[in-house]
Design a protein around this motif. Structure first.
Motif, PDB file in Angstrom:
ATOM      1  N   ASP A   3       0.806  -1.230   0.000  1.00 50.33           N
ATOM      2  CA  ASP A   3       0.000   0.000   0.000  1.00 50.33           C
ATOM      3  C   ASP A   3       0.836   1.276   0.000  1.00 50.33           C
ATOM      4  OD1 ASP A   3      -2.420  -1.420  -0.021  1.00 50.33           O
ATOM      5  OD2 ASP A   3      -2.307  -1.696   2.154  1.00 50.33           O
ATOM      6  N   THR A   4       1.976   1.247  -0.652  1.00 50.53           N
ATOM      7  CA  THR A   4       2.791   2.458  -0.801  1.00 50.53           C
ATOM      8  C   THR A   4       2.740   2.897  -2.256  1.00 50.53           C
ATOM      9  OG1 THR A   4       4.809   1.215  -1.291  1.00 50.53           O
ATOM     10  CG2 THR A   4       4.398   1.747   1.032  1.00 50.53           C
ATOM     11  N   LEU A   5       3.146   4.117  -2.499  1.00 50.82           N
ATOM     12  CA  LEU A   5       3.196   4.629  -3.867  1.00 50.82           C
ATOM     13  C   LEU A   5       4.104   3.753  -4.727  1.00 50.82           C
ATOM     14  CD1 LEU A   5       2.462   6.802  -5.918  1.00 50.82           C
ATOM     15  CD2 LEU A   5       4.391   8.140  -5.100  1.00 50.82           C
ATOM     16  N   GLU A   6       5.172   3.295  -4.131  1.00 51.12           N
ATOM     17  CA  GLU A   6       6.104   2.440  -4.872  1.00 51.12           C
ATOM     18  C   GLU A   6       5.415   1.173  -5.368  1.00 51.12           C
ATOM     19  OE1 GLU A   6      10.583   0.603  -4.348  1.00 51.12           O
ATOM     20  OE2 GLU A   6       9.426   1.041  -2.547  1.00 51.12           O
ATOM     21  N   GLU A   7       4.612   0.563  -4.505  1.00 49.28           N
ATOM     22  CA  GLU A   7       3.929  -0.664  -4.897  1.00 49.28           C
ATOM     23  C   GLU A   7       2.786  -0.382  -5.863  1.00 49.28           C
ATOM     24  OE1 GLU A   7       1.731  -4.510  -2.951  1.00 49.28           O
ATOM     25  OE2 GLU A   7       1.189  -2.516  -2.282  1.00 49.28           O
ATOM     26  N   ARG A   8       1.976   0.631  -5.543  1.00 49.22           N
ATOM     27  CA  ARG A   8       0.812   0.933  -6.396  1.00 49.22           C
ATOM     28  C   ARG A   8       1.226   1.579  -7.713  1.00 49.22           C
ATOM     29  NH1 ARG A   8      -2.400   4.531  -2.893  1.00 49.22           N
ATOM     30  NH2 ARG A   8      -0.851   4.238  -1.285  1.00 49.22           N
ATOM     31  N   GLY A   9       2.123   2.544  -7.651  1.00 54.14           N
ATOM     32  CA  GLY A   9       2.500   3.279  -8.861  1.00 54.14           C
ATOM     33  C   GLY A   9       3.345   2.474  -9.829  1.00 54.14           C
ATOM     34  N   LEU A  10       4.244   1.669  -9.311  1.00 51.37           N
ATOM     35  CA  LEU A  10       5.141   0.891 -10.173  1.00 51.37           C
ATOM     36  C   LEU A  10       4.775  -0.580 -10.193  1.00 51.37           C
ATOM     37  CD1 LEU A  10       8.501   2.546  -9.098  1.00 51.37           C
ATOM     38  CD2 LEU A  10       7.129   3.066 -11.109  1.00 51.37           C
ATOM     39  N   GLY A  11       3.748  -0.936  -9.439  1.00 45.64           N
ATOM     40  CA  GLY A  11       3.317  -2.332  -9.420  1.00 45.64           C
ATOM     41  C   GLY A  11       4.309  -3.258  -8.739  1.00 45.64           C
ATOM     42  N   GLY A  12       5.196  -2.688  -7.925  1.00 45.00           N
ATOM     43  CA  GLY A  12       6.196  -3.507  -7.243  1.00 45.00           C
ATOM     44  C   GLY A  12       7.210  -4.103  -8.195  1.00 45.00           C
ATOM     45  N   ILE A  13       7.308  -3.497  -9.370  1.00 49.68           N
ATOM     46  CA  ILE A  13       8.250  -4.003 -10.382  1.00 49.68           C
ATOM     47  C   ILE A  13       9.528  -3.166 -10.339  1.00 49.68           C
ATOM     48  CG2 ILE A  13       8.660  -4.363 -12.857  1.00 49.68           C
ATOM     49  CD1 ILE A  13       6.554  -6.213 -11.813  1.00 49.68           C
ATOM     50  N   GLU A  14      10.635  -3.847 -10.396  1.00 52.17           N
ATOM     51  CA  GLU A  14      11.938  -3.201 -10.422  1.00 52.17           C
ATOM     52  C   GLU A  14      12.535  -3.460 -11.805  1.00 52.17           C
ATOM     53  OE1 GLU A  14      15.048  -3.264  -6.998  1.00 52.17           O
ATOM     54  OE2 GLU A  14      15.257  -5.121  -8.128  1.00 52.17           O
ATOM     55  N   ILE A  15      13.080  -2.438 -12.427  1.00 49.43           N
ATOM     56  CA  ILE A  15      13.674  -2.587 -13.759  1.00 49.43           C
ATOM     57  C   ILE A  15      15.183  -2.384 -13.623  1.00 49.43           C
ATOM     58  CG2 ILE A  15      13.804  -1.697 -16.098  1.00 49.43           C
ATOM     59  CD1 ILE A  15      10.874  -0.781 -15.728  1.00 49.43           C
ATOM     60  N   ARG A  16      15.911  -3.370 -14.073  1.00 51.93           N
ATOM     61  CA  ARG A  16      17.370  -3.312 -14.023  1.00 51.93           C
ATOM     62  C   ARG A  16      17.889  -3.320 -15.458  1.00 51.93           C
ATOM     63  NH1 ARG A  16      21.167  -8.206 -12.879  1.00 51.93           N
ATOM     64  NH2 ARG A  16      23.166  -7.158 -12.874  1.00 51.93           N
ATOM     65  N   LYS A  17      18.633  -2.285 -15.820  1.00 48.50           N
ATOM     66  CA  LYS A  17      19.202  -2.202 -17.168  1.00 48.50           C
ATOM     67  C   LYS A  17      20.709  -2.393 -17.080  1.00 48.50           C
ATOM     68  CE  LYS A  17      15.737   0.799 -19.196  1.00 48.50           C
ATOM     69  NZ  LYS A  17      15.484   1.995 -19.976  1.00 48.50           N
ATOM     70  N   THR A  18      21.217  -3.260 -17.944  1.00 50.41           N
ATOM     71  CA  THR A  18      22.662  -3.461 -18.043  1.00 50.41           C
ATOM     72  C   THR A  18      23.073  -3.280 -19.488  1.00 50.41           C
ATOM     73  OG1 THR A  18      22.340  -5.849 -18.279  1.00 50.41           O
ATOM     74  CG2 THR A  18      22.823  -5.040 -16.076  1.00 50.41           C
ATOM     75  N   THR A  19      24.249  -2.776 -19.675  1.00 53.35           N
ATOM     76  CA  THR A  19      24.772  -2.552 -21.016  1.00 53.35           C
ATOM     77  C   THR A  19      26.029  -3.395 -21.184  1.00 53.35           C
ATOM     78  OG1 THR A  19      23.954  -0.288 -20.888  1.00 53.35           O
ATOM     79  CG2 THR A  19      25.508  -0.777 -22.641  1.00 53.35           C
ATOM     80  N   THR A  20      26.113  -4.110 -22.283  1.00 57.87           N
ATOM     81  CA  THR A  20      27.259  -4.967 -22.523  1.00 57.87           C
ATOM     82  C   THR A  20      27.651  -4.935 -23.997  1.00 57.87           C
ATOM     83  OG1 THR A  20      28.129  -7.192 -22.154  1.00 57.87           O
ATOM     84  CG2 THR A  20      25.864  -7.040 -22.900  1.00 57.87           C
ATOM     85  N   LEU A  21      28.915  -5.218 -24.258  1.00 53.17           N
ATOM     86  CA  LEU A  21      29.385  -5.307 -25.635  1.00 53.17           C
ATOM     87  C   LEU A  21      29.081  -6.695 -26.178  1.00 53.17           C
ATOM     88  CD1 LEU A  21      32.837  -3.540 -25.338  1.00 53.17           C
ATOM     89  CD2 LEU A  21      30.912  -2.792 -26.716  1.00 53.17           C
ATOM     90  N   VAL A  22      28.545  -6.754 -27.379  1.00 57.55           N
ATOM     91  CA  VAL A  22      28.234  -8.030 -28.027  1.00 57.55           C
ATOM     92  C   VAL A  22      28.650  -7.968 -29.495  1.00 57.55           C
ATOM     93  CG1 VAL A  22      26.284  -8.546 -26.499  1.00 57.55           C
ATOM     94  CG2 VAL A  22      25.882  -7.323 -28.627  1.00 57.55           C
ATOM     95  N   GLY A  23      28.705  -9.128 -30.116  1.00 60.13           N
ATOM     96  CA  GLY A  23      28.931  -9.195 -31.547  1.00 60.13           C
ATOM     97  C   GLY A  23      30.347  -9.539 -31.969  1.00 60.13           C
ATOM     98  N   ALA A  24      31.294  -9.465 -31.033  1.00 55.51           N
ATOM     99  CA  ALA A  24      32.681  -9.754 -31.406  1.00 55.51           C
ATOM    100  C   ALA A  24      33.390 -10.568 -30.322  1.00 55.51           C
ATOM    101  CB  ALA A  24      33.423  -8.457 -31.671  1.00 55.51           C
TER     102      ALA A  24
END
Length: 140
Positions: A42-63
């Motif tokens: 029942d917090t804004l974090e849970e209601r507003g974001l649905g309790g979802i956490e997004i983690r973005k990582t960047t990596t080199l690929v292709g070689a």
């Protein structure tokens, strides 16, 4: 001489490998969505974001294969010229690898192993000089 010809051939292979890397390597962003187990009910974090956490990582690929080959070729050239490339870094006591994220795939450093947490001193108050690799100690 025979040795100069071999070194020249290796340098040609290095140049070709580097060109393939420039042509094929690219940055890729990976987005991972996971349940935020720390989101309070029942917090804004849970209601507003649905309790979802997004983690973005960047990596080199292709070689990846060319990066591994380049590593081998650079060591070979150094050996032929009477030099040694010393990049066998084991930084398990400071959290794993002292290189870019997946350098262990290319023979540099080692991947972080959480089972060795008791040996991990990365959160100590100070840094001991003997923990620095030689390349960092003497660079001024």
């Amino acid at each position: 001489s025979f040795l100069e010809d071999i070194i020249s051939d290796v340098e040609s292979e290095i140049a070709s490998c580097e060109e393939r890397i420039r042509k094929n390597e690219r940055w890729q962003v990976i987005e991972e969505k996971r349940i935020d187990s720390l989101a309070l009910k029942d917090t804004l974090e849970e209601r507003g974001l649905g309790g979802i956490e997004i983690r973005k990582t960047t990596t080199l690929v292709g070689a990846e294969d060319d990066r591994k080959l380049l590593h081998v070729l650079l060591r070979k050239r150094a050996s032929l010229m009477g030099n040694k490339i010393d990049i066998e870094i084991d930084a398990s006591d400071v959290g794993g690898n002292i290189c870019f994220g997946n350098a262990y795939n290319y023979g540099m450093g080692s991947k972080f192993d959480p089972s060795k947490k008791d040996k991990n001193d990365r959160f100590e108050d100070g840094v001991r000089a003997e923990k620095f690799p030689v390349a960092i100690k003497y660079k001024r």
